[in-house]
Design a protein around this motif. Structure first.
Motif, PDB file in Angstrom:
ATOM      1  N   THR A 125       0.831  -1.210   0.000  1.00  0.00           N
ATOM      2  CA  THR A 125       0.000   0.000   0.000  1.00  0.00           C
ATOM      3  C   THR A 125       0.862   1.255   0.000  1.00  0.00           C
ATOM      4  O   THR A 125       0.495   2.266  -0.601  1.00  0.00           O
ATOM      5  CB  THR A 125      -0.959   0.020   1.197  1.00  0.00           C
ATOM      6  N   LEU A 142       3.889   1.533  -1.424  1.00  0.00           N
ATOM      7  CA  LEU A 142       4.421   1.690  -2.779  1.00  0.00           C
ATOM      8  C   LEU A 142       3.338   2.117  -3.766  1.00  0.00           C
ATOM      9  O   LEU A 142       3.627   2.801  -4.745  1.00  0.00           O
ATOM     10  CB  LEU A 142       5.081   0.387  -3.235  1.00  0.00           C
ATOM     11  N   ASN A 143       2.101   1.724  -3.532  1.00  0.00           N
ATOM     12  CA  ASN A 143       1.005   2.154  -4.397  1.00  0.00           C
ATOM     13  C   ASN A 143       0.697   3.633  -4.249  1.00  0.00           C
ATOM     14  O   ASN A 143       0.128   4.244  -5.156  1.00  0.00           O
ATOM     15  CB  ASN A 143      -0.258   1.335  -4.123  1.00  0.00           C
ATOM     16  N   PRO A 152       3.000   7.206  -6.572  1.00  0.00           N
ATOM     17  CA  PRO A 152       2.695   8.118  -7.676  1.00  0.00           C
ATOM     18  C   PRO A 152       1.906   9.355  -7.243  1.00  0.00           C
ATOM     19  O   PRO A 152       1.961  10.388  -7.909  1.00  0.00           O
ATOM     20  CB  PRO A 152       1.852   7.273  -8.632  1.00  0.00           C
ATOM     21  N   ALA A 187       1.343   6.804 -13.574  1.00  0.00           N
ATOM     22  CA  ALA A 187       1.378   6.219 -12.231  1.00  0.00           C
ATOM     23  C   ALA A 187       1.746   4.742 -12.273  1.00  0.00           C
ATOM     24  O   ALA A 187       2.498   4.264 -11.413  1.00  0.00           O
ATOM     25  CB  ALA A 187       0.027   6.412 -11.547  1.00  0.00           C
ATOM     26  N   TRP A 188       1.248   4.006 -13.265  1.00  0.00           N
ATOM     27  CA  TRP A 188       1.521   2.570 -13.316  1.00  0.00           C
ATOM     28  C   TRP A 188       3.008   2.294 -13.526  1.00  0.00           C
ATOM     29  O   TRP A 188       3.525   1.279 -13.066  1.00  0.00           O
ATOM     30  CB  TRP A 188       0.673   1.877 -14.376  1.00  0.00           C
ATOM     31  N   GLN A 227       4.622   2.855 -10.036  1.00  0.00           N
ATOM     32  CA  GLN A 227       4.280   1.708  -9.186  1.00  0.00           C
ATOM     33  C   GLN A 227       5.028   0.459  -9.638  1.00  0.00           C
ATOM     34  O   GLN A 227       5.568  -0.278  -8.813  1.00  0.00           O
ATOM     35  CB  GLN A 227       2.780   1.438  -9.225  1.00  0.00           C
ATOM     36  N   ASN A 245       8.643   0.623  -8.622  1.00  0.00           N
ATOM     37  CA  ASN A 245       8.807   0.419  -7.179  1.00  0.00           C
ATOM     38  C   ASN A 245       8.643  -1.051  -6.804  1.00  0.00           C
ATOM     39  O   ASN A 245       9.446  -1.610  -6.052  1.00  0.00           O
ATOM     40  CB  ASN A 245       7.796   1.256  -6.403  1.00  0.00           C
ATOM     41  N   HIS A 246       7.588  -1.683  -7.326  1.00  0.00           N
ATOM     42  CA  HIS A 246       7.349  -3.093  -6.996  1.00  0.00           C
ATOM     43  C   HIS A 246       8.433  -3.995  -7.570  1.00  0.00           C
ATOM     44  O   HIS A 246       8.850  -4.962  -6.923  1.00  0.00           O
ATOM     45  CB  HIS A 246       5.962  -3.530  -7.485  1.00  0.00           C
TER      46      HIS A 246
END
Length: 140
Positions: free
Chosen positions: A94, A96-97, A100, A114-115, A118, A121-122
């Motif tokens: 959450t 890391l989400n 953005p 944003a994707w 994310q 990061n993931h």
């Protein structure tokens, strides 16, 4: 004996002011609020994981690794640590989400979607975790 108002009568106390009733379950109205509160509560489990790691380091440096291993092998400690792992993963995902929303990356006039932030990061989290797992789990 005149019609003067005493200062104490002219001052309204705060108890006279209207106070709406408090809703102690305000977060239950929306899924977003529930996730927010759960993410904040998982900070307690993140703190426990730090304490547990410091206990491990203290046991290694102090020579009490056998006692620590016996404590860590108890069923209630295993249950706490499994719950801590789940809560920490939820906290990390959450967090890391949300990146953005907190970080705006621009390349010239183009804003990075944003994707992509994310996903980066993931992906970094998974690669670093795999690298740590490789070094921790490999045979000597």
């Amino acid at each position: 004996m005149s019609d003067e108002i005493t200062p104490s009568a002219a001052v309204r106390t705060t108890s006279d002011a209207y106070r709406p009733p408090r809703d102690h379950l305000w977060f239950a109205r929306s899924r977003h609020y529930i996730v927010f509160v759960l993410r904040e509560l998982t900070s307690v489990f993140v703190a426990w994981s730090i304490v547990f790691l410091l206990m491990l380091v203290g046991a290694v440096l102090g020579g009490g690794l056998q006692e620590f291993a016996a404590l860590a092998a108890r069923p209630w400690m295993i249950a706490i640590n499994v719950l801590t792992l789940a809560a920490t993963v939820f906290h990390a995902v959450t967090f890391l989400n949300l990146a953005p929303k907190a970080t705006v990356v621009r390349l010239d006039d183009w804003r990075v979607p944003a994707w992509m932030i994310q996903g980066g990061n993931h992906t970094a989290w998974l690669l670093i975790s795999a690298l740590i797992a490789y070094f921790v789990l490999r045979s000597p």
